[in-house]
Scaffold this motif. Structure first.
Motif, PDB file in Angstrom:
ATOM      1  N   GLU A 161       0.850  -1.203   0.000  1.00 25.78           N
ATOM      2  CA  GLU A 161       0.000   0.000   0.000  1.00 25.78           C
ATOM      3  C   GLU A 161       0.881   1.247   0.000  1.00 25.78           C
ATOM      4  O   GLU A 161       1.816   1.336   0.796  1.00 25.78           O
ATOM      5  N   LEU A 162       0.591   2.157  -0.894  1.00 18.86           N
ATOM      6  CA  LEU A 162       1.300   3.440  -0.931  1.00 18.86           C
ATOM      7  C   LEU A 162       0.266   4.550  -0.693  1.00 18.86           C
ATOM      8  O   LEU A 162      -0.292   5.109  -1.652  1.00 18.86           O
ATOM      9  N   PRO A 163      -0.010   4.849   0.582  1.00 20.24           N
ATOM     10  CA  PRO A 163      -1.077   5.817   0.897  1.00 20.24           C
ATOM     11  C   PRO A 163      -0.827   7.190   0.289  1.00 20.24           C
ATOM     12  O   PRO A 163      -1.776   7.869  -0.126  1.00 20.24           O
TER      13      PRO A 163
ATOM     14  N   ASN B  82      -2.062   7.073  -3.009  1.00 27.65           N
ATOM     15  CA  ASN B  82      -3.368   6.387  -3.072  1.00 27.65           C
ATOM     16  C   ASN B  82      -3.298   5.191  -4.024  1.00 27.65           C
ATOM     17  O   ASN B  82      -4.162   4.978  -4.864  1.00 27.65           O
ATOM     18  N   LEU B  83      -2.216   4.420  -3.865  1.00 28.48           N
ATOM     19  CA  LEU B  83      -1.966   3.318  -4.799  1.00 28.48           C
ATOM     20  C   LEU B  83      -1.820   1.992  -4.051  1.00 28.48           C
ATOM     21  O   LEU B  83      -1.182   1.926  -2.993  1.00 28.48           O
TER      22      LEU B  83
END
Lengths: 211, 326
Positions: free
Chosen positions: B92-94, B97-98
């Motif tokens: 998760e790459l907050p 948003n990815l």
């Protein structure tokens, strides 16, 4: 030329591997569609009230179980035990009535007898941990859970209910000579069966007022 | 091939000592247990040893260069956990948003790449900083175990899906998939050691490193390659274990390195390097697997099983020493 071709082929292989390895999505969408966080406490509460408590009346009488285990170990295990794995450690949901013969720091000593058998037991009153209560009833299936952590947390929460709701009242009133009706879990090893000095992890403890 | 005469018989028989040991082991166990010589048990043993074959194949290459790799058990655990974690949870790459999801193929490739990098790191510290292999790989053993605990937060990662489970539990053409994987690895490693320059360099370095250096072999590069291969094979072992259990256990692979070393030694590879073979190691792994299986079937206490295994390794090393003197 040969080197260029090598690089092109290498790059093509890399692109192929990457294309078949990963996919991308919006994090918001993934989170929205993900399962709600598992609430072990709520699950344990519901399990304890609606599934475990009604099942307590079906627990095997402890002296009856021990008598059977002494003459036919396999029958005792096959009829009354539960466990998740295939190992020798198995759990039994047992009940009985006995006289308190000693109040110790970590447990209460009880002598329980029926018509033919007498057993010296210990009821744990301090350290209620492990999976004995959860597994002894055989009512919870591992496949209901998406992770073993969730499954283990249920065990911890059920133990917490016993520590907070069953033990304090019992410990504050129980004294030597009282009679107690108990329901709880015991652990036995099918391979190395030891029937003396058993410890019961309690689920329900009721002092019997009228002797 | 030298003819078998009374004078050279002991020497000739010594070449087949592992095979003879396996034969007698099977004979004794089959006499004591009627469950041993069954098809189901045969597949069971092969499935169980496939992980050890993966690890010990890499270990053989390392030992042939007169090195040792104690980190394979921890590398196995870390790569298994990373594979499972990526497959189940993705990345998760907050801030962007990815969500990066991994396919079964992608997570397996990631695990193998990680194993290769850890192996390469072993080789790098050994060759660049002249750290003894025992110490360098012991350090990576600890680092990888710690990273496994951090990655998993101490909990197993379970529920990895039926596609991933196929790697460890599936059957292909009537043979378990892990057996296919280990067979392909053995074949490739055998060809590597027998048919390629790298294989000859490995033997040369183990036989006499100074002579190998003087003859122009790039010692550091070969050693790094060998440790990287060992890391990759440990990762494959980790993926098989994780798939079989449908769960990445943070404490997976503990003492696996000892089983791998045992298989290598029993298979006749010299711990001082330069002498041995992949096929010998396979035989060693089968002996360890059959021994484990036989002791379980004979209902021997797990504590005694360890004692017996230790004694077998000790005898194998003593025989190896005796052969070296000859």
């Amino acid at each position: 030329m040969k080197k260029t071709l090598k690089y092109i082929l290498g790059l093509a292989a890399l692109v192929f591997v990457a294309y078949n390895s990963v996919y991308f999505k919006k994090l918001d969408a993934v989170r929205a569609s993900a399962h709600k966080q598992f609430d072990a406490s709520a699950y344990a509460r519901k399990y304890y009230d609606t599934r475990l408590k009604p099942a307590l009346k079906n627990a095997v009488e402890i002296n009856q179980l021990l008598a059977l285990a002494r003459v036919d170990k396999e029958a005792a295990f096959n009829r009354h035990s539960h466990a998740l794995g295939i190992g020798n450690i198995r759990y039994f949901l047992v009940q009985g009535t006995g006289e308190i013969t000693g109040i110790n720091e970590n447990d209460v000593a009880v002598i329980s007898k029926n018509d033919s058998t007498q057993s010296a037991l210990k009821i744990a009153t301090e350290f209620v941990f492990g999976n004995a209560i959860r597994d002894a009833s055989g009512l919870i299936n591992l496949n209901e859970f998406s992770s073993t952590a969730d499954f283990n947390n249920v065990s911890a929460e059920v133990n917490k209910i016993v520590r907070n709701e069953v033990l304090p009242a019992f410990k504050s009133t129980a004294k030597k000579g009282d009679r107690v009706h108990f329901v709880g879990a015991i652990e036995l090893n099918r391979q190395h069966l030891k029937l003396d000095d058993l410890e019961i992890i309690p689920v329900a403890l009721n002092l019997i007022k009228d002797k | 091939m030298q003819a078998l005469t009374l004078a050279n018989a002991p020497k000739q028989l010594a070449k087949f000592q592992s095979l003879i040991a396996l034969f007698f082991l099977c004979l004794v166990i089959s006499l004591l247990s009627d469950k041993f010589l069954t098809v189901a048990n045969g597949w069971n043993v092969l499935r169980q040893i496939s992980v050890n074959i993966c690890i010990s194949t890499g270990m053989t290459l390392v030992v042939l260069t007169a090195g040792i790799d104690l980190s394979v058990g921890s590398v196995l655990a870390l790569c298994g956990a990373v594979t499972a974690g990526l497959l189940k949870n993705g990345i998760e790459l907050p801030s962007a948003n990815l969500f990066i999801g991994f396919t079964v193929f992608g997570s397996i490739i990631s695990g193998i790449v990680l194993g290769t990098l850890l192996g390469w790191f072993n080789g790098f510290t050994i060759t660049r900083f002249k750290v003894p292999p025992f110490v360098a790989t012991l350090a990576v053993l600890t680092i990888a175990r710690g990273l496994t605990m951090l990655w998993t937060k101490g909990f197993p990662i379970s529920g990895l899906g039926s596609n991933f489970a196929y790697v460890g539990t599936g059957w292909l053409l009537g043979i378990p998939v892990p057996v296919w994987i280990s067979a392909v690895i053995v074949l490739l490693a055998h060809m590597l050691t027998r048919k390629t320059p790298l294989g000859r360099y490995i033997y040369a370095i183990g036989g006499n490193e100074s002579a190998a250096r003087l003859s122009g072999i790039r010692i550091n590069r070969v050693k790094m390659s060998v440790y990287a291969i060992a890391g990759a094979l440990a990762a494959i072992g980790g993926i098989i274990v994780t798939s079989r259990l449908d769960s990445a256990q943070p404490n997976a692979g503990i003492t696996y390195e000892l089983d791998a070393i045992a298989a290598v030694v029993i298979g006749g590879t010299s711990l001082s390097g330069g002498r041995g073979s992949i096929l010998g190691t396979v035989l060693g792994a089968i002996i360890i697997g059959v021994l484990n299986n036989g002791l379980v079937l004979l209902n021997v206490s797990p504590f005694w099983q360890q004692v017996v295994k230790g004694l077998v390794i000790l005898v194998a090393v003593i025989i190896d020493k005796a052969n070296s003197k000859e």
